[in-house]
Design a protein around this motif. Structure first.
Motif, PDB file in Angstrom:
ATOM      1  N   MET A  64       0.818  -1.226   0.000  1.00  0.00           N
ATOM      2  CA  MET A  64       0.000   0.000   0.000  1.00  0.00           C
ATOM      3  C   MET A  64       0.848   1.272   0.000  1.00  0.00           C
ATOM      4  SD  MET A  64      -3.260  -1.015   2.387  1.00  0.00           S
ATOM      5  CE  MET A  64      -2.372  -1.771   3.741  1.00  0.00           C
ATOM      6  N   GLY A  65       2.161   1.115  -0.133  1.00  0.00           N
ATOM      7  CA  GLY A  65       2.989   2.305  -0.282  1.00  0.00           C
ATOM      8  C   GLY A  65       4.057   2.506   0.757  1.00  0.00           C
ATOM      9  N   GLY A  66       4.080   1.687   1.783  1.00  0.00           N
ATOM     10  CA  GLY A  66       5.130   1.802   2.812  1.00  0.00           C
ATOM     11  C   GLY A  66       4.875   2.910   3.805  1.00  0.00           C
ATOM     12  N   GLY A  67       5.206   4.141   3.434  1.00  0.00           N
ATOM     13  CA  GLY A  67       5.041   5.267   4.367  1.00  0.00           C
ATOM     14  C   GLY A  67       3.868   6.147   3.989  1.00  0.00           C
ATOM     15  N   THR A  68       3.566   7.113   4.860  1.00  0.00           N
ATOM     16  CA  THR A  68       2.479   8.057   4.618  1.00  0.00           C
ATOM     17  C   THR A  68       2.953   9.124   3.634  1.00  0.00           C
ATOM     18  OG1 THR A  68       1.706   7.684   6.868  1.00  0.00           O
ATOM     19  CG2 THR A  68       0.847   9.629   5.738  1.00  0.00           C
ATOM     20  N   ALA A  69       2.176   9.349   2.568  1.00  0.00           N
ATOM     21  CA  ALA A  69       2.545  10.334   1.538  1.00  0.00           C
ATOM     22  C   ALA A  69       1.830  11.654   1.821  1.00  0.00           C
ATOM     23  CB  ALA A  69       2.162   9.806   0.164  1.00  0.00           C
ATOM     24  N   ILE A 125      -0.964  12.062 -12.313  1.00  0.00           N
ATOM     25  CA  ILE A 125      -1.473  12.404 -10.972  1.00  0.00           C
ATOM     26  C   ILE A 125      -0.367  12.238  -9.930  1.00  0.00           C
ATOM     27  CG2 ILE A 125      -3.865  11.774 -11.547  1.00  0.00           C
ATOM     28  CD1 ILE A 125      -3.423   9.145  -9.973  1.00  0.00           C
ATOM     29  N   ASP A 126      -0.550  12.912  -8.785  1.00  0.00           N
ATOM     30  CA  ASP A 126       0.438  12.822  -7.696  1.00  0.00           C
ATOM     31  C   ASP A 126      -0.011  11.884  -6.583  1.00  0.00           C
ATOM     32  OD1 ASP A 126       2.421  14.856  -8.576  1.00  0.00           O
ATOM     33  OD2 ASP A 126       0.641  16.114  -8.541  1.00  0.00           O
ATOM     34  N   LYS A 168       1.398   5.295  -7.764  1.00  0.00           N
ATOM     35  CA  LYS A 168       1.029   6.537  -7.085  1.00  0.00           C
ATOM     36  C   LYS A 168       0.372   6.218  -5.732  1.00  0.00           C
ATOM     37  CE  LYS A 168       2.796   8.707 -10.370  1.00  0.00           C
ATOM     38  NZ  LYS A 168       2.198   9.518 -11.415  1.00  0.00           N
ATOM     39  N   PRO A 169       0.726   6.963  -4.697  1.00  0.00           N
ATOM     40  CA  PRO A 169       0.230   6.619  -3.360  1.00  0.00           C
ATOM     41  C   PRO A 169      -1.207   7.065  -3.104  1.00  0.00           C
ATOM     42  CG  PRO A 169       1.559   8.610  -3.257  1.00  0.00           C
ATOM     43  CD  PRO A 169       1.615   8.136  -4.681  1.00  0.00           C
ATOM     44  N   ILE A 170      -1.893   6.324  -2.243  1.00  0.00           N
ATOM     45  CA  ILE A 170      -3.154   6.807  -1.668  1.00  0.00           C
ATOM     46  C   ILE A 170      -2.750   7.795  -0.573  1.00  0.00           C
ATOM     47  CG2 ILE A 170      -5.236   6.164  -0.382  1.00  0.00           C
ATOM     48  CD1 ILE A 170      -4.921   3.345  -1.633  1.00  0.00           C
ATOM     49  N   GLU A 172     -19.738   9.577   5.798  1.00  0.00           N
ATOM     50  CA  GLU A 172     -20.431  10.649   5.078  1.00  0.00           C
ATOM     51  C   GLU A 172     -20.249  12.023   5.717  1.00  0.00           C
ATOM     52  OE1 GLU A 172     -24.502   9.703   4.401  1.00  0.00           O
ATOM     53  OE2 GLU A 172     -24.046   7.813   3.366  1.00  0.00           O
ATOM     54  N   LYS A 173     -20.035  12.077   7.020  1.00  0.00           N
ATOM     55  CA  LYS A 173     -19.918  13.373   7.691  1.00  0.00           C
ATOM     56  C   LYS A 173     -18.704  14.134   7.174  1.00  0.00           C
ATOM     57  CE  LYS A 173     -22.257  11.875  11.906  1.00  0.00           C
ATOM     58  NZ  LYS A 173     -22.107  11.554  13.330  1.00  0.00           N
ATOM     59  N   LEU A 174     -18.794  15.469   7.231  1.00  0.00           N
ATOM     60  CA  LEU A 174     -17.774  16.300   6.593  1.00  0.00           C
ATOM     61  C   LEU A 174     -16.420  16.285   7.289  1.00  0.00           C
ATOM     62  CD1 LEU A 174     -19.942  19.353   5.457  1.00  0.00           C
ATOM     63  CD2 LEU A 174     -19.073  17.471   4.071  1.00  0.00           C
ATOM     64  N   ASP A 175     -16.338  15.717   8.494  1.00  0.00           N
ATOM     65  CA  ASP A 175     -15.025  15.599   9.152  1.00  0.00           C
ATOM     66  C   ASP A 175     -14.452  14.188   9.007  1.00  0.00           C
ATOM     67  OD1 ASP A 175     -16.831  14.315  10.789  1.00  0.00           O
ATOM     68  OD2 ASP A 175     -16.024  15.113  12.655  1.00  0.00           O
ATOM     69  N   MET A 176     -15.149  13.321   8.250  1.00  0.00           N
ATOM     70  CA  MET A 176     -14.724  11.924   8.130  1.00  0.00           C
ATOM     71  C   MET A 176     -13.802  11.723   6.934  1.00  0.00           C
ATOM     72  SD  MET A 176     -18.000   9.694   9.343  1.00  0.00           S
ATOM     73  CE  MET A 176     -18.387   9.565  11.099  1.00  0.00           C
ATOM     74  N   ILE A 177     -12.601  12.277   7.070  1.00  0.00           N
ATOM     75  CA  ILE A 177     -11.540  12.071   6.088  1.00  0.00           C
ATOM     76  C   ILE A 177     -10.233  12.094   6.869  1.00  0.00           C
ATOM     77  CG2 ILE A 177     -11.254  14.541   5.560  1.00  0.00           C
ATOM     78  CD1 ILE A 177     -10.810  13.616   2.603  1.00  0.00           C
ATOM     79  N   GLU A 178      -9.283  11.281   6.478  1.00  0.00           N
ATOM     80  CA  GLU A 178      -8.032  11.225   7.235  1.00  0.00           C
ATOM     81  C   GLU A 178      -6.865  10.853   6.327  1.00  0.00           C
ATOM     82  OE1 GLU A 178      -8.119   6.762   9.131  1.00  0.00           O
ATOM     83  OE2 GLU A 178      -9.570   8.168   9.977  1.00  0.00           O
ATOM     84  N   PRO A 179      -5.642  11.232   6.718  1.00  0.00           N
ATOM     85  CA  PRO A 179      -4.470  10.806   5.939  1.00  0.00           C
ATOM     86  C   PRO A 179      -4.409   9.276   5.911  1.00  0.00           C
ATOM     87  CG  PRO A 179      -3.860  12.485   7.556  1.00  0.00           C
ATOM     88  CD  PRO A 179      -5.257  12.058   7.879  1.00  0.00           C
ATOM     89  N   PHE A 180      -3.894   8.738   4.809  1.00  0.00           N
ATOM     90  CA  PHE A 180      -3.795   7.287   4.676  1.00  0.00           C
ATOM     91  C   PHE A 180      -2.444   6.817   5.190  1.00  0.00           C
ATOM     92  CE2 PHE A 180      -2.803   3.442   2.111  1.00  0.00           C
ATOM     93  CZ  PHE A 180      -3.843   2.650   2.553  1.00  0.00           C
TER      94      PHE A 180
END
Length: 456
Positions: free
Chosen positions: A89-94, A244-245, A270-272, A279-287
């Motif tokens: 899945m990419g190893g580290g956080t991008a 894409i990045d 390319k990393p995720i 669905e809530k507007l705060d429900m997103i996070e770094p992968f």
């Protein structure tokens, strides 16, 4: 986020359980377990080529003498699977590439239906909350009639400024938005571009023109995890055309098999970078690939849980509360304050995916019963400050007045007081045992805020 990988997690755990039951392992034991891992990944909609390479790498590492002859060979095999899932899945956080001068320009692209417009606003909100940025949303999707209005609505809900010039030339709008950001001190510009139902030449030509005109620091592709291999195909097509990045994966909380999360990096290189978890507007996070691998293997993700708690809980209030707990002076007012903190933590089913093994399963599918919580809050708010601080003074007449004040029954008031008493007793026991009390609101939630799914 546990839902997308629920089936995969169960199948992998079943395979590893067999390994643990054997003690010493042979090469055949490992190969048999890897066959089950292979089937589990294919059923989770992970691409065949990716699965084949993954299983070959894990098998090669796992049948080495240092693993098979170790004291805990099964644990060593699981550790290898965890490491290789992380690498897959990419190893580290991008992270997003930030501009040295002027506003950072992030071009959001994707097909219609992936949730691009909402995700654009969510991402801007995340950067403002976590990094103190001043984002500007730019409405560059001039073809879909409701797109501009949708961006204005979600932007308004998050109190984010939206730049729009109606249905003009999207490239000119993007350029004007960046000029506006420079003039008004916005350090991040998110360009919400047009999408189509499928990849076509017209769409790509427009996106290429925009890229050439504004030179974005980052091009993020929004893809829907529910579409499985179609998400991987879309990522490949956009990457070939635009370069894409990174990828933002939406609907990873849905009842999908989750294979896209495991395949996109391998298919596109390319990393995720971010994932939508609800669905809530705060429900997103770094992968975080390492944390996702742990969740998939049923080990939980305590780092994300702690981070979520830290963003939801007020440190000064927490310190004050801890002191009160130590002195056994926890009041109904404190209880009410904790309910507000828990409300900010979000749905318990979201938290479930972060907790290891049994803990996660107990919470899986559970959610805060808003109606029951509203009743609890109404009862406490119907009390006088003195009554909240000293619930022992609540006699029959006071309880009757409180019940009438909040439109409930005396039995509801008694139920809350009983739950509160149980919590106080639990706190006393923890103090006697010398354990540090923590997050009492969550404990209170287990005892009495009600739940839509009964905890086992």
């Amino acid at each position: 986020m546990i839902m997308a990988f629920e089936g995969l997690t169960e199948k992998l755990n079943a395979a590893f359980k067999k390994l643990r039951g054997k003690g010493r392992l042979t090469e055949n034991d490992v190969r048999e377990a890897m066959r089950e891992v292979r089937l589990a990944l294919l059923e989770a909609d992970v691409g065949y080529k990716v699965v084949k390479e993954f299983v070959a790498t894990v098998t090669e590492r796992a049948i080495g003498s240092d693993v098979l002859e170790s004291l805990t060979p099964a644990q060593q095999v699981i550790k290898i699977v965890n490491e290789e899932l992380t690498n897959l899945m990419g190893g580290g956080t991008a992270k997003i590439a930030m501009a040295n001068n002027g506003p950072t320009v992030v071009m959001m692209v994707g097909l219609q239906g992936a949730g691009k417009t909402t995700t654009t606003a969510k991402l801007a909100g995340l950067f403002r909350r976590q990094m103190g940025k001043r984002p500007l949303l730019a409405a560059c999707d001039v073809y879909r009639p409701a797109a501009i209005e949708q961006l204005k609505v979600v932007g308004g809900q998050l109190e984010l400024p939206v730049f729009e010039q109606g249905q003009g030339d999207p490239v000119a709008i993007a350029q004007a938005a960046i000029r506006h950001a420079r003039d008004y001190g916005n350090d991040l510009v998110f360009l919400d571009t047009a999408g189509r139902l499928h990849v076509d030449e017209t769409l790509m030509d427009e996106l290429k023109r925009m890229k050439a005109a504004v030179h974005p620091n980052e091009i993020l592709l929004v893809v829907d995890a529910m579409t499985g291999q179609d998400a991987v195909n879309a990522a490949t097509a956009f990457d070939e055309a635009l370069g894409i990045d990174g990828v933002v994966l939406t609907k990873l909380d849905g009842d999908a098999r989750g294979g896209a999360a495991l395949t996109i990096r391998a298919a596109t290189g390319k990393p995720i970078k971010f994932v939508g978890t609800g669905e809530k507007l705060d429900m997103i996070e770094p992968f975080h690939p390492d944390r996702m691998a742990s969740r998939i293997l049923g080990m939980g993700d305590m780092l994300s849980f702690i981070e979520k708690a830290q963003t939801s809980f007020d440190e000064k209030q927490a310190a004050k509360l801890e002191e009160k707990l130590r002195k056994n002076s926890f009041t109904l007012q404190d209880y009410y304050d904790q309910l507000q903190q828990i409300r900010r933590m979000g749905d318990l089913s979201q938290i479930a995916g972060m907790l290891p093994g049994g803990l996660g399963k107990q919470l899986s599918g559970a959610s805060i019963d808003e109606k029951q919580m509203a009743h609890t809050e109404a009862i406490i708010l119907s009390m006088t400050p003195q009554e909240r601080e000293n619930p022992q003074i609540l006699g029959a007449s006071r309880k009757k007045r409180i019940a009438a004040g909040c439109g409930l029954q005396v039995v509801d008031v008694n139920r809350l007081l009983k739950q509160f008493e149980m919590m106080q007793q639990l706190t006393k026991q923890m103090n006697k045992m010398g354990r540090r009390p923590g997050m009492p609101g969550l404990g209170g939630r287990m005892h009495g805020l009600g739940r839509k799914k009964r905890l086992k």
